[in-house]
Write a protein that holds these residues in place. Structure first.
Motif, PDB file in Angstrom:
ATOM      1  N   GLU A  41       0.852  -1.187   0.000  1.00 59.77           N
ATOM      2  CA  GLU A  41       0.000   0.000   0.000  1.00 59.77           C
ATOM      3  C   GLU A  41       0.891   1.240   0.000  1.00 59.77           C
ATOM      4  OE1 GLU A  41      -3.225   0.308  -0.353  1.00 59.77           O
ATOM      5  OE2 GLU A  41      -3.597  -1.841  -0.325  1.00 59.77           O
TER       6      GLU A  41
ATOM      7  N   LYS B  59      -6.791   0.368   2.335  1.00 57.43           N
ATOM      8  CA  LYS B  59      -6.936  -0.478   1.136  1.00 57.43           C
ATOM      9  C   LYS B  59      -8.223  -0.142   0.389  1.00 57.43           C
ATOM     10  CE  LYS B  59      -7.131  -5.272  -0.392  1.00 57.43           C
ATOM     11  NZ  LYS B  59      -7.077  -6.687   0.012  1.00 57.43           N
TER      12      LYS B  59
ATOM     13  N   GLN C 110      -8.466   1.433  -3.415  1.00 56.03           N
ATOM     14  CA  GLN C 110      -9.177   0.757  -4.489  1.00 56.03           C
ATOM     15  C   GLN C 110     -10.224   1.678  -5.128  1.00 56.03           C
ATOM     16  OE1 GLN C 110     -10.518  -2.676  -2.277  1.00 56.03           O
ATOM     17  NE2 GLN C 110      -8.856  -3.964  -3.073  1.00 56.03           N
TER      18      GLN C 110
END
Length: 170
Positions: free
Chosen positions: A11, A38, A42
């Motif tokens: 990440e 995360k 996304q």
């Protein structure tokens, strides 16, 4: 077009960066914050069309298009191209960081034209500072409103869309 994405890189936004931004000095919410990082990454990738982390991407078309515009630049390398189920070098690659594949003329004449195109490639992952700043703001908003069940509490806000639109490639 079908796409399969495998993240290879870490990440780009670290838990320590997020906790510092939020001024959180305890570890009770570390798992939640890690999942939020995360999830927001996304959503930002989907909205901007950028690969913020290094990825391996596989793309399938059920036909052979004249030009193939591969999603999620910054592209690194093409690992494999298949036309009609046959591994091929019969294409031209253009672009420096966003590859466009132009099939060679003979490819459309191959037998079994119903199988289409398969491309496997990698991205380097590019994380502009402006996206980092916006992700920190989004995470802060979602973290602050985490108990709010109102519509949109877990989605990107209109402000986030406006601020991220300058980075959009789609």
């Amino acid at each position: 077009m079908q796409v399969k994405i495998s993240n290879e890189g870490a990440e780009p936004l670290l838990l320590a960066d997020v906790k510092s931004y939020l001024r959180v000095d305890y570890s009770d919410d570390d798992t939640y914050l890690t999942n939020l990082i995360k999830s927001v990454r996304q959503k930002v990738e989907e909205f901007t069309g950028r690969a913020l982390v290094a990825k391996t991407i596989e793309v399938w078309y059920n036909y052979v298009p004249e030009m193939i515009y591969l999603p999620y630049p910054e592209h690194n390398a093409i690992q494999e191209v298949q036309f009609n189920g046959v591994v091929s070098e019969g294409y031209y690659k253009t672009g420096l960081t966003q590859f466009v594949i132009e099939p060679a003329a003979y490819v459309s004449e191959l037998a079994g034209n119903d199988k289409g195109v398969y491309v496997k490639y990698t991205t380097t992952g590019n994380f502009p500072a402006g996206i980092k700043d916006e992700m920190l703001k989004i995470i802060s908003e979602m973290y602050t409103n985490r108990g709010n069940t109102a519509a949109g509490a877990t989605e990107l806000s209109e402000n986030a869309f406006d601020n991220l639109s300058q980075f959009s490639l789609v």
